[in-house]
Write a protein that holds these residues in place. Structure first.
Motif, PDB file in Angstrom:
ATOM      1  N   GLN A 295       0.987  -1.228  -0.010  1.00 51.93           N
ATOM      2  CA  GLN A 295      -0.015   0.108   0.063  1.00 51.93           C
ATOM      3  C   GLN A 295       0.951   1.095  -0.012  1.00 51.93           C
ATOM      4  O   GLN A 295       1.643   1.433   0.883  1.00 51.93           O
ATOM      5  CB  GLN A 295      -0.759   0.028   1.219  1.00 51.93           C
ATOM      6  CG  GLN A 295      -1.781  -1.198   1.444  1.00 51.93           C
ATOM      7  CD  GLN A 295      -2.558  -1.335   2.828  1.00 51.93           C
ATOM      8  OE1 GLN A 295      -2.371  -0.682   3.493  1.00 51.93           O
ATOM      9  NE2 GLN A 295      -3.353  -2.228   2.778  1.00 51.93           N
ATOM     10  N   PHE A 296       0.843   2.157  -0.854  1.00 50.28           N
ATOM     11  CA  PHE A 296       1.720   3.154  -1.349  1.00 50.28           C
ATOM     12  C   PHE A 296       1.932   4.222  -0.156  1.00 50.28           C
ATOM     13  O   PHE A 296       3.038   4.175   0.351  1.00 50.28           O
ATOM     14  CB  PHE A 296       1.345   4.075  -2.360  1.00 50.28           C
ATOM     15  CG  PHE A 296       2.462   4.866  -2.894  1.00 50.28           C
ATOM     16  CD1 PHE A 296       3.373   4.635  -3.833  1.00 50.28           C
ATOM     17  CD2 PHE A 296       2.331   6.050  -2.552  1.00 50.28           C
ATOM     18  CE1 PHE A 296       4.337   5.440  -4.273  1.00 50.28           C
ATOM     19  CE2 PHE A 296       3.120   7.165  -3.050  1.00 50.28           C
ATOM     20  CZ  PHE A 296       4.530   6.755  -3.823  1.00 50.28           C
ATOM     21  N   ASP A 297       0.766   4.663   0.494  1.00 52.95           N
ATOM     22  CA  ASP A 297       0.844   5.552   1.586  1.00 52.95           C
ATOM     23  C   ASP A 297       1.350   5.001   2.792  1.00 52.95           C
ATOM     24  O   ASP A 297       2.293   5.708   3.454  1.00 52.95           O
ATOM     25  CB  ASP A 297      -0.663   6.106   2.005  1.00 52.95           C
ATOM     26  CG  ASP A 297      -0.900   7.070   0.699  1.00 52.95           C
ATOM     27  OD1 ASP A 297      -0.340   7.313  -0.245  1.00 52.95           O
ATOM     28  OD2 ASP A 297      -2.187   7.226   0.727  1.00 52.95           O
ATOM     29  N   SER A 298       1.120   3.670   3.012  1.00 57.58           N
ATOM     30  CA  SER A 298       1.664   3.145   4.295  1.00 57.58           C
ATOM     31  C   SER A 298       3.201   2.713   4.278  1.00 57.58           C
ATOM     32  O   SER A 298       3.922   3.190   5.094  1.00 57.58           O
ATOM     33  CB  SER A 298       0.907   1.848   4.811  1.00 57.58           C
ATOM     34  OG  SER A 298       1.540   1.191   5.592  1.00 57.58           O
ATOM     35  N   ALA A 299       3.817   2.406   2.917  1.00 55.94           N
ATOM     36  CA  ALA A 299       4.862   1.951   2.669  1.00 55.94           C
ATOM     37  C   ALA A 299       5.856   2.962   2.923  1.00 55.94           C
ATOM     38  O   ALA A 299       6.919   3.150   3.155  1.00 55.94           O
ATOM     39  CB  ALA A 299       5.046   1.060   1.293  1.00 55.94           C
ATOM     40  N   ILE A 300       5.338   4.348   2.050  1.00 54.80           N
ATOM     41  CA  ILE A 300       6.307   5.375   2.032  1.00 54.80           C
ATOM     42  C   ILE A 300       6.484   5.936   3.471  1.00 54.80           C
ATOM     43  O   ILE A 300       7.241   6.423   3.749  1.00 54.80           O
ATOM     44  CB  ILE A 300       5.658   6.474   0.993  1.00 54.80           C
ATOM     45  CG1 ILE A 300       6.971   7.372   0.578  1.00 54.80           C
ATOM     46  CG2 ILE A 300       4.712   7.247   1.631  1.00 54.80           C
ATOM     47  CD1 ILE A 300       6.578   7.881  -0.752  1.00 54.80           C
ATOM     48  N   ARG A 301       5.526   5.959   4.276  1.00 55.07           N
ATOM     49  CA  ARG A 301       5.613   6.564   5.750  1.00 55.07           C
ATOM     50  C   ARG A 301       6.652   5.777   6.280  1.00 55.07           C
ATOM     51  O   ARG A 301       7.468   6.411   7.147  1.00 55.07           O
ATOM     52  CB  ARG A 301       4.296   6.536   6.337  1.00 55.07           C
ATOM     53  CG  ARG A 301       3.240   7.616   5.887  1.00 55.07           C
ATOM     54  CD  ARG A 301       2.184   7.743   7.042  1.00 55.07           C
ATOM     55  NE  ARG A 301       1.359   6.609   7.111  1.00 55.07           N
ATOM     56  CZ  ARG A 301       0.392   6.195   6.533  1.00 55.07           C
ATOM     57  NH1 ARG A 301      -0.250   7.068   5.614  1.00 55.07           N
ATOM     58  NH2 ARG A 301      -0.457   5.299   6.723  1.00 55.07           N
ATOM     59  N   THR A 302       6.631   4.472   6.233  1.00 56.31           N
ATOM     60  CA  THR A 302       7.798   3.504   6.980  1.00 56.31           C
ATOM     61  C   THR A 302       9.071   3.921   6.326  1.00 56.31           C
ATOM     62  O   THR A 302       9.875   3.934   7.258  1.00 56.31           O
ATOM     63  CB  THR A 302       7.284   2.140   6.533  1.00 56.31           C
ATOM     64  OG1 THR A 302       6.081   1.759   7.294  1.00 56.31           O
ATOM     65  CG2 THR A 302       8.270   1.005   7.329  1.00 56.31           C
ATOM     66  N   ILE A 303       9.234   3.587   5.171  1.00 59.17           N
ATOM     67  CA  ILE A 303      10.468   4.152   4.490  1.00 59.17           C
ATOM     68  C   ILE A 303      10.945   5.521   4.940  1.00 59.17           C
ATOM     69  O   ILE A 303      12.157   5.632   5.031  1.00 59.17           O
ATOM     70  CB  ILE A 303      10.541   4.030   3.056  1.00 59.17           C
ATOM     71  CG1 ILE A 303       9.972   2.445   2.979  1.00 59.17           C
ATOM     72  CG2 ILE A 303      12.023   4.058   2.312  1.00 59.17           C
ATOM     73  CD1 ILE A 303       9.906   1.915   1.339  1.00 59.17           C
ATOM     74  N   ARG A 304      10.193   6.503   4.959  1.00 60.44           N
ATOM     75  CA  ARG A 304      10.448   7.847   5.472  1.00 60.44           C
ATOM     76  C   ARG A 304      11.158   7.687   6.569  1.00 60.44           C
ATOM     77  O   ARG A 304      12.162   8.518   6.964  1.00 60.44           O
ATOM     78  CB  ARG A 304       9.362   8.876   5.310  1.00 60.44           C
ATOM     79  CG  ARG A 304       8.973   9.462   4.045  1.00 60.44           C
ATOM     80  CD  ARG A 304       7.963  10.560   4.055  1.00 60.44           C
ATOM     81  NE  ARG A 304       7.409  10.927   2.849  1.00 60.44           N
ATOM     82  CZ  ARG A 304       6.038  10.850   2.701  1.00 60.44           C
ATOM     83  NH1 ARG A 304       5.252  10.163   3.547  1.00 60.44           N
ATOM     84  NH2 ARG A 304       5.722  11.317   1.567  1.00 60.44           N
TER      85      ARG A 304
END
Length: 312
Positions: A295-304
């Motif tokens: 899931q794009f939004d969840s994944a990008i928050r984690t990697i940020r």
């Protein structure tokens, strides 16, 4: 905001068509990132559409490494990737920028992260005999043999991947040991600290649909014409390593008149789904890789959060 520039390298991986590239490009718009491709097909020049290679215009805006570095007549190995990736990591960090490894070739990830095992050199006599056996009974039968000898390697190697089947059986005949056991021994090269994060689909059907749609999009962009151009060079064949990449070998067979287009499309999509399945099997077995929902939004928050230095 302070970002990590000299700690363990972050790697975004996952099965084909899971959205790795889109996620990496978004992060590169926010952070001083340079992307290191971890894709065994993107290294080849002239293979653009079928490998989902980022376009040249985008690569001028966001620096990418290890794309278009060899001719499709060459063979690119995990050992060569390790040497090239380490050089990239060093140069990117010297520029005070962030290296981000992106791709789905998990053999390359393991080689870079865990080091390379000491493997024997090629034995032409053994290889010739294995080729003769394959001609008599088929590579799928030799894959079955590998499954009985080294099941861990067999699940990661496609029954049609003659090069890797041959190498695994060759190593076993020479050393009496499996590739799996050799890789588990102390590596001969220094390990590279990598924080690997994998996008994993919660719904297999969604990934399957993405694979089908992506193939159709590639065809609309000129995938068939790309393979036709490669075929017309005269120095490539269906057995060339680069041409055995999924999609390429099926369209080559179509151009040879072996299948009609409907059968070609089905075979290419099925082969890509099988690749994704093998990648998922590898990911499940690798406890060092952190799994994230696709899931794009969840994944990008984690990697940020992984990119931002919590000590500053």
């Amino acid at each position: 905001m302070h970002v990590r520039t000299n700690q363990s390298c972050i790697c975004i991986t996952g099965p084909t068509a899971c959205g790795k590239t889109e996620l990496a490009l978004q992060l590169a718009e926010e952070f001083p990132i340079e992307i290191i491709s971890m894709d065994s097909a993107m290294v080849y020049r002239g293979m653009n559409i079928g490998t989902a290679k980022p376009p040249q215009k985008l690569r001028k805006h966001i620096t990418h490494h290890l794309i278009d570095i060899v001719e499709p007549t060459d063979t690119y190995s995990a050992g060569r990737f390790v040497a090239d990736a380490k050089a990239c990591l060093c140069s990117i960090r010297q520029r005070n920028r962030i290296p981000l490894i992106v791709g789905g070739t998990l053999l390359y990830l393991r080689a870079l992260r865990d080091g390379l095992a000491e493997l024997p050199g090629r034995n032409l006599e053994v290889r010739k005999r294995l080729d003769q056996e394959a001609e008599a009974v088929g590579w799928s039968e030799l894959h079955n043999r590998l499954l009985s000898i080294d099941p861990d390697s067999a699940v990661r190697i496609a029954p049609t991947d003659r090069q890797r089947i041959q190498r695994a059986l060759e190593v076993h005949e020479i050393t009496g040991k499996t590739l799996t056991s050799l890789y588990q021994k102390e590596a001969s090269q220094l390990k590279t600290p990598i924080n690997a994060l994998a996008l994993v689909p919660e719904d297999r059907g969604e990934l399957s649909n993405r694979i089908e749609q992506r193939f159709d999009d590639m065809v609309a962009e000129g995938f068939t014409e790309e393979v036709e151009s490669l075929r017309a060079r005269g120095d490539l064949s269906p057995t060339t390593t680069a041409m055995r990449a999924v999609g390429y070998r099926q369209i080559w067979s179509y151009l040879d008149g072996k299948y009609d287009w409907r059968e070609t499309r089905t075979k290419a999509i099925v082969a890509t789904r099988q690749l994704a399945k093998r990648q998922m099997t590898w990911l499940r077995a690798d406890s060092k890789i952190k799994k994230l929902p696709m899931q794009f939004d969840s994944a990008i928050r984690t990697i940020r959060k992984e990119l931002i230095d919590p000590l500053n």
